[in-house]
Design a protein around this motif. Structure first.
Motif, PDB file in Angstrom:
ATOM      1  N   LYS A   5       0.840  -1.190   0.000  1.00  0.00           N
ATOM      2  CA  LYS A   5       0.000   0.000   0.000  1.00  0.00           C
ATOM      3  C   LYS A   5       0.874   1.239   0.000  1.00  0.00           C
ATOM      4  N   VAL A   6       0.553   2.169  -0.890  1.00  0.00           N
ATOM      5  CA  VAL A   6       1.248   3.448  -0.931  1.00  0.00           C
ATOM      6  C   VAL A   6       0.408   4.413  -0.097  1.00  0.00           C
ATOM      7  N   PRO A   7       1.034   5.118   0.837  1.00  0.00           N
ATOM      8  CA  PRO A   7       0.265   6.061   1.649  1.00  0.00           C
ATOM      9  C   PRO A   7      -0.528   7.033   0.774  1.00  0.00           C
ATOM     10  N   ILE A   8      -1.758   7.322   1.186  1.00  0.00           N
ATOM     11  CA  ILE A   8      -2.631   8.218   0.421  1.00  0.00           C
ATOM     12  C   ILE A   8      -1.955   9.566   0.211  1.00  0.00           C
ATOM     13  N   ALA A   9      -1.252  10.062   1.219  1.00  0.00           N
ATOM     14  CA  ALA A   9      -0.569  11.354   1.084  1.00  0.00           C
ATOM     15  C   ALA A   9       0.445  11.316  -0.053  1.00  0.00           C
ATOM     16  N   ASN A  10       1.149  10.196  -0.228  1.00  0.00           N
ATOM     17  CA  ASN A  10       2.118  10.073  -1.328  1.00  0.00           C
ATOM     18  C   ASN A  10       1.415  10.099  -2.678  1.00  0.00           C
ATOM     19  N   ARG A  11       0.276   9.426  -2.763  1.00  0.00           N
ATOM     20  CA  ARG A  11      -0.463   9.437  -4.035  1.00  0.00           C
ATOM     21  C   ARG A  11      -0.951  10.838  -4.370  1.00  0.00           C
ATOM     22  N   ARG A  12      -1.447  11.556  -3.371  1.00  0.00           N
ATOM     23  CA  ARG A  12      -1.914  12.936  -3.601  1.00  0.00           C
ATOM     24  C   ARG A  12      -0.754  13.831  -4.007  1.00  0.00           C
ATOM     25  N   PHE A  13       0.379  13.674  -3.318  1.00  0.00           N
ATOM     26  CA  PHE A  13       1.553  14.483  -3.644  1.00  0.00           C
ATOM     27  C   PHE A  13       2.020  14.186  -5.067  1.00  0.00           C
ATOM     28  N   ALA A  14       2.049  12.912  -5.449  1.00  0.00           N
ATOM     29  CA  ALA A  14       2.453  12.530  -6.811  1.00  0.00           C
ATOM     30  C   ALA A  14       1.529  13.178  -7.838  1.00  0.00           C
ATOM     31  N   ARG A  15       0.243  13.180  -7.548  1.00  0.00           N
ATOM     32  CA  ARG A  15      -0.732  13.785  -8.455  1.00  0.00           C
ATOM     33  C   ARG A  15      -0.447  15.283  -8.608  1.00  0.00           C
ATOM     34  N   SER A  16      -0.165  15.954  -7.492  1.00  0.00           N
ATOM     35  CA  SER A  16       0.117  17.395  -7.571  1.00  0.00           C
ATOM     36  C   SER A  16       1.420  17.643  -8.341  1.00  0.00           C
ATOM     37  N   MET A  17       2.405  16.755  -8.181  1.00  0.00           N
ATOM     38  CA  MET A  17       3.667  16.914  -8.901  1.00  0.00           C
ATOM     39  C   MET A  17       3.477  16.744 -10.406  1.00  0.00           C
ATOM     40  N   ARG A  18       2.536  15.927 -10.821  1.00  0.00           N
ATOM     41  CA  ARG A  18       2.254  15.781 -12.253  1.00  0.00           C
ATOM     42  C   ARG A  18       1.756  17.095 -12.828  1.00  0.00           C
ATOM     43  N   ARG A  35       4.252   5.028 -24.700  1.00  0.00           N
ATOM     44  CA  ARG A  35       5.235   4.113 -25.308  1.00  0.00           C
ATOM     45  C   ARG A  35       5.909   4.692 -26.554  1.00  0.00           C
ATOM     46  N   ARG A  36       6.016   6.011 -26.615  1.00  0.00           N
ATOM     47  CA  ARG A  36       6.637   6.667 -27.775  1.00  0.00           C
ATOM     48  C   ARG A  36       8.122   6.362 -27.892  1.00  0.00           C
ATOM     49  N   LEU A  37       8.771   6.122 -26.760  1.00  0.00           N
ATOM     50  CA  LEU A  37      10.210   5.887 -26.771  1.00  0.00           C
ATOM     51  C   LEU A  37      10.473   4.387 -26.906  1.00  0.00           C
ATOM     52  N   ASP A  38      10.701   3.946 -28.116  1.00  0.00           N
ATOM     53  CA  ASP A  38      11.073   2.556 -28.402  1.00  0.00           C
ATOM     54  C   ASP A  38      10.080   1.545 -27.806  1.00  0.00           C
ATOM     55  N   ARG A  39       8.802   1.945 -27.729  1.00  0.00           N
ATOM     56  CA  ARG A  39       7.705   1.084 -27.244  1.00  0.00           C
ATOM     57  C   ARG A  39       7.867   0.694 -25.761  1.00  0.00           C
ATOM     58  N   ILE A  40       8.639   1.473 -25.003  1.00  0.00           N
ATOM     59  CA  ILE A  40       8.882   1.181 -23.588  1.00  0.00           C
ATOM     60  C   ILE A  40       7.815   1.894 -22.754  1.00  0.00           C
ATOM     61  N   LYS A  41       7.216   1.169 -21.836  1.00  0.00           N
ATOM     62  CA  LYS A  41       6.156   1.712 -20.980  1.00  0.00           C
ATOM     63  C   LYS A  41       6.758   2.439 -19.783  1.00  0.00           C
ATOM     64  N   PHE A  42       6.483   3.741 -19.687  1.00  0.00           N
ATOM     65  CA  PHE A  42       6.884   4.558 -18.551  1.00  0.00           C
ATOM     66  C   PHE A  42       5.659   5.167 -17.896  1.00  0.00           C
ATOM     67  N   ARG A  43       5.777   5.351 -16.601  1.00  0.00           N
ATOM     68  CA  ARG A  43       4.795   6.113 -15.837  1.00  0.00           C
ATOM     69  C   ARG A  43       5.528   7.296 -15.233  1.00  0.00           C
ATOM     70  N   ARG A  44       4.792   8.348 -14.895  1.00  0.00           N
ATOM     71  CA  ARG A  44       5.454   9.512 -14.291  1.00  0.00           C
ATOM     72  C   ARG A  44       4.932   9.778 -12.891  1.00  0.00           C
ATOM     73  N   GLN A  45       5.821  10.368 -12.071  1.00  0.00           N
ATOM     74  CA  GLN A  45       5.516  10.686 -10.680  1.00  0.00           C
ATOM     75  C   GLN A  45       4.897   9.481  -9.982  1.00  0.00           C
ATOM     76  N   VAL A  46       5.688   8.423  -9.917  1.00  0.00           N
ATOM     77  CA  VAL A  46       5.246   7.127  -9.415  1.00  0.00           C
ATOM     78  C   VAL A  46       5.633   6.969  -7.945  1.00  0.00           C
ATOM     79  N   PRO A  47       4.652   6.812  -7.056  1.00  0.00           N
ATOM     80  CA  PRO A  47       4.994   6.553  -5.654  1.00  0.00           C
ATOM     81  C   PRO A  47       5.601   5.157  -5.502  1.00  0.00           C
ATOM     82  N   ILE A  48       6.778   5.095  -4.888  1.00  0.00           N
ATOM     83  CA  ILE A  48       7.448   3.823  -4.598  1.00  0.00           C
ATOM     84  C   ILE A  48       7.915   3.910  -3.154  1.00  0.00           C
ATOM     85  N   GLY A  49       7.267   3.184  -2.290  1.00  0.00           N
ATOM     86  CA  GLY A  49       7.560   3.293  -0.865  1.00  0.00           C
ATOM     87  C   GLY A  49       7.290   4.706  -0.398  1.00  0.00           C
TER      88      GLY A  49
END
Length: 123
Positions: A5-18, A35-49
């Motif tokens: 589980k990612v803390p809700i505060a981290n998810r909200r902060f990630a959303r604001s950073m986007r 997937r514009r870059l060589d068909r590689i899947k990226f996500r942005r402002q990803v909460p990890i721990g």
């Protein structure tokens, strides 16, 4: 990636950073999204721990960080990178100026690291 589980505060902060991305982050995201870059899947402002990665390719366990000058020799970044590495990620860092001045080279480097898990970041 484990489904901790990612803390809700981290998810909200990630959303604001986007919404408040830097010019360099926006330029790189334009290349990475959909997937514009060589068909590689990226996500942005990803909460990890307890941290939020600028960009993450979960399949390659690769995090891409775009740094301003406040990150030069940052002990906070060293601690963060150590924790992300402990979680099985490699952290690839670029300066804002690198992205703004030579986006093609940045993208080529990201492709190389995403495709070859044996490569280790230099900084």
């Amino acid at each position: 990636m484990s489904h901790q589980k990612v803390p809700i505060a981290n998810r909200r902060f990630a959303r604001s950073m986007r919404r408040e991305a830097t010019e360099a982050e926006n330029r790189l995201w334009h290349e990475l999204r959909g997937r514009r870059l060589d068909r590689i899947k990226f996500r942005r402002q990803v909460p990890i721990g307890n941290y939020i990665a600028d960009f993450a390719c979960l399949n390659s366990r690769l995090i891409v960080e775009i740094d301003g000058s406040q990150h030069a020799d940052s002990q906070g970044d060293q601690k963060r990178d150590a924790e992300l590495k402990r979680r099985g990620f490699r952290v690839l860092r670029f300066w804002n100026d690198d992205v703004l001045r030579d986006l093609d080279s940045v993208c080529d480097t990201i492709i190389a690291y995403a495709r070859d898990n044996s490569l280790e970041p230099w900084r």
